[in-house]
Design an enzyme around this catalytic site. Structure first.
Site, PDB file in Angstrom:
ATOM      1  N   LYS A 100     -27.772 -47.449 -15.269  1.00  0.00           N
ATOM      2  CA  LYS A 100     -27.581 -46.075 -15.714  1.00  0.00           C
ATOM      3  C   LYS A 100     -26.291 -45.532 -15.104  1.00  0.00           C
ATOM      4  CE  LYS A 100     -28.520 -42.888 -12.685  1.00  0.00           C
ATOM      5  NZ  LYS A 100     -29.034 -41.949 -11.734  1.00  0.00           N
ATOM      6  N   HIS A 135     -34.476 -47.658 -12.996  1.00  0.00           N
ATOM      7  CA  HIS A 135     -35.262 -48.342 -11.968  1.00  0.00           C
ATOM      8  C   HIS A 135     -36.629 -47.692 -11.756  1.00  0.00           C
ATOM      9  CE1 HIS A 135     -33.719 -45.260  -9.171  1.00  0.00           C
ATOM     10  NE2 HIS A 135     -34.657 -45.632  -8.339  1.00  0.00           N
ATOM     11  N   LYS A 151     -40.998 -49.017 -10.742  1.00  0.00           N
ATOM     12  CA  LYS A 151     -41.762 -48.511  -9.598  1.00  0.00           C
ATOM     13  C   LYS A 151     -43.257 -48.704  -9.852  1.00  0.00           C
ATOM     14  CE  LYS A 151     -38.645 -44.826  -8.022  1.00  0.00           C
ATOM     15  NZ  LYS A 151     -38.400 -44.925  -6.589  1.00  0.00           N
ATOM     16  N   HIS A 192     -34.719 -40.630 -15.295  1.00  0.00           N
ATOM     17  CA  HIS A 192     -35.936 -40.965 -14.551  1.00  0.00           C
ATOM     18  C   HIS A 192     -37.114 -40.046 -14.872  1.00  0.00           C
ATOM     19  CE1 HIS A 192     -33.163 -43.489 -12.523  1.00  0.00           C
ATOM     20  NE2 HIS A 192     -32.749 -42.636 -11.602  1.00  0.00           N
ATOM     21  N   LYS A 232     -31.627 -32.146  -4.596  1.00  0.00           N
ATOM     22  CA  LYS A 232     -31.198 -32.726  -3.323  1.00  0.00           C
ATOM     23  C   LYS A 232     -31.365 -31.666  -2.234  1.00  0.00           C
ATOM     24  CE  LYS A 232     -29.038 -36.520  -5.068  1.00  0.00           C
ATOM     25  NZ  LYS A 232     -29.722 -37.809  -4.908  1.00  0.00           N
TER      26      LYS A 232
HETATM   27  C1  BG6 Z   1     -30.794 -42.614  -8.527  1.00  0.00           C
HETATM   28  C2  BG6 Z   1     -29.981 -41.352  -8.387  1.00  0.00           C
HETATM   29  O1  BG6 Z   1     -30.783 -43.053  -9.858  1.00  0.00           O
HETATM   30  O2  BG6 Z   1     -32.116 -42.360  -8.118  1.00  0.00           O
HETATM   31  C3  BG6 Z   1     -30.014 -40.856  -6.962  1.00  0.00           C
HETATM   32  O3  BG6 Z   1     -28.648 -41.600  -8.787  1.00  0.00           O
HETATM   33  C4  BG6 Z   1     -31.438 -40.722  -6.465  1.00  0.00           C
HETATM   34  O4  BG6 Z   1     -29.316 -39.635  -6.835  1.00  0.00           O
HETATM   35  C5  BG6 Z   1     -32.239 -41.980  -6.752  1.00  0.00           C
HETATM   36  O5  BG6 Z   1     -31.397 -40.476  -5.085  1.00  0.00           O
HETATM   37  C6  BG6 Z   1     -33.715 -41.773  -6.440  1.00  0.00           C
HETATM   38  O6  BG6 Z   1     -34.423 -42.949  -6.610  1.00  0.00           O
HETATM   39  P1  BG6 Z   1     -35.153 -43.659  -5.397  1.00  0.00           P
HETATM   40  O7  BG6 Z   1     -35.905 -44.790  -6.028  1.00  0.00           O
HETATM   41  O8  BG6 Z   1     -34.088 -44.114  -4.468  1.00  0.00           O
HETATM   42  O9  BG6 Z   1     -36.033 -42.625  -4.782  1.00  0.00           O
END
Ligand code: BG6
Length: 476
Positions: free
Chosen positions: A139, A169, A173, A231, A331
């Site tokens: 992505k 991703h 999970k 996501h 964030k």
């Molecule tokens: C990523 C984002 O795709 O996902 C990040 O670019 C984010 O900003 C992250 O922190 C969160 O995913 P995970 O699995 O690391 O909690």
């Protein structure tokens, strides 16, 4: 299993060292990829030995189950070729390919199209007899609807949709995959999984981290593109889709797209009631001071990029008529609280004694800080009175003995096996952009609502809620 090859383009980059190599190392240790050859490809004019030592260091830093001997054995088998993204340079990897070869674009997003085309022009999209060729793309897939469409065209000059595996991703999970199993494997849930019984759904992905070392990327992307368009939209469509008629990747993706297509459009007129953006300013976490977004290294002092985004989505179909789905992520918030929380409507009819029909019926699928499911119910408070109190039935996804796999481990195995269910089809990406595009356009102007770092996000998020509803707390 016949030998397979994984070619990583962008093999000297951050994604490769932080996520891909630790995942590949783990899979090798679990003996799941014994016949897989790994070839790194990147611009750096490194020798094979230099690449191997770079990855050795990366494993030491980022691998959870690091062991010097097995890491050294893994690293010794890695190959490396240096070159640009031109068909001529790429032709040099031809001798390394197996009948089954997976190309992984671990590259900066502006290079996805060029790389896919160059690989195609070098002839690598053509599978040999009894073999296959696949392309994994990270992505973000485009930065809006128009650029996603353009990227699709570039990719499909040489590659078929069935060869392209778009990674999100979150689909690897455990908590996401559990959502499907939980919803459809429990007779008790499906009859109440609708507007008659569900009052609202809140999907929250709150992070305590700030923008970190990703200023250049993040300031262009913002929270809506970085988290919600991909996501959270995935969690949303899995929570809302219809039961499948067959356990088949295409049927699954059809059903997810069906949800996205049924979302009532957000436009300039209803924007304020459907979207809120925020940006963190200076704040605190316990005793430590936290800098504001505009003071982070690499961020322009007048940046209006949102570090928090919340959407209210409504689905125009029979199952979900009138049920608000709230999606939010940010964030520098108060806790690493990430969950899909489903609130049921109040109990009807008279209740015994002092029992109140409160807002206590929640089913919460927690992703962070722990992976666990909670069902919040009202039960009798022990004692002489007929009083109610909230109790929680709680179950972790994994027991101590269960082998957990990371999202990348899971998705790499699927990609090698050609299992596409947990990758995005282009129409999913397209419809997700259709939902957020009008919001992105509106947010090109004006400024976000500020919230203190370490807090619950901007106060204005409350305006998205129906009367009587409240946001769940983010603080741990
Ligand atoms: C990523 C984002 O795709 O996902 C990040 O670019 C984010 O900003 C992250 O922190 C969160 O995913 P995970 O699995 O690391 O909690």
């Amino acid at each position: 299993m016949a030998a397979q090859t994984l070619v990583i383009l962008g093999a000297t980059g951050d994604l490769t060292q932080r996520l891909l190599m630790p995942a590949l190392y783990r899979l090798r240790r679990e003996n799941l990829t014994a016949d897989l050859r790994i070839l790194g490809y990147a611009m750096e004019p490194w020798s094979r030995a230099r690449f191997q030592s770079h990855i050795g260091k990366a494993l030491r830093n980022f691998s959870e189950d690091y062991d010097a001997r097995s890491a050294a054995a893994f690293v010794r088998q890695l190959d490396y070729i240096s070159g640009q993204l031109t068909p001529e340079d790429l032709a040099r990897i031809a001798g390394h390919l197996s009948p089954g070869t997976l190309f992984y674009l671990a590259l900066p997003p502006p290079l996805f199209g060029t790389a896919a085309q160059a690989l195609g022009a070098a002839g690598f999209a053509q599978a040999p007899r009894n073999g296959w060729r696949r392309l994994v793309v990270e992505k973000p897939f485009g930065t809006d609807l128009a650029s996603a469409e353009q990227l699709r065209k570039q990719m499909h000059a040489h590659w078929d949709e069935a060869q392209v595996l778009r990674i999100d991703h979150f689909l690897g999970k455990e908590a996401t995959q559990n959502l499907m199993v939980m919803r459809f494997a429990n007779r008790l849930l499906e009859p109440v999984w609708n507007a008659q019984h569900i009052a609202q759904v809140q999907i929250t992905y709150a992070e305590t981290l700030g923008v970190e070392h990703r200023a250049a990327y993040y300031d262009k992307a913002g929270a809506l593109r970085d988290m919600l368009q991909n996501h959270l939209m995935q969690l949303f469509s899995l929570a809302a889709m219809e039961p499948l008629s067959a356990w088949d990747g295409e049927v699954l993706r059809d059903h997810k797209v069906e949800v996205l297509r049924a979302v009532k459009p957000i436009d300039a007129r209803n924007l304020a009631a459907h979207a809120v953006r925020g940006q963190y300013r200076a704040g605190r976490s316990g005793r430590s001071k936290l800098a504001g977004y505009r003071s982070e290294p690499g961020i322009p002092r007048a940046s209006n990029t949102e570090t928090f985004a919340a959407l209210r989505l409504e689905i125009d179909n029979w199952r979900w008529q009138g049920v608000p789905f709230y999606l939010r992520s940010g964030k520098r918030l108060a806790g690493e609280t990430s969950e899909i929380a489903v609130q049921f409507r109040r109990a009807a009819g008279p209740l015994p004694g002092l029992v109140q029909a409160g807002d206590s019926n929640w089913l919460v699928l927690r992703i962070k800080p722990e992976q666990r499911m909670d069902l919040e119910l009202t039960a009798k408070r022990p004692g002489l009175k007929l009083e109610g109190r909230s109790v929680t039935l709680s179950a972790p996804y994994a027991d101590a003995g269960d082998a957990g796999f990371s999202a990348y481990e899971q998705l790499l195995i699927d990609a090698l096996a050609g299992e596409r269910a947990h990758f995005l089809r282009f129409d999913e990406v397209e419809w997700a952009w259709r939902i957020v595009d009008p919001v992105l356009r509106a947010w090109q102007h004006g400024s976000p609502d500020f919230y203190p770092a370490g807090g619950e996000g901007p106060a204005t998020q409350a305006r998205l809620l129906d009367a009587g509803l409240r946001w769940r707390s983010i603080a741990a």
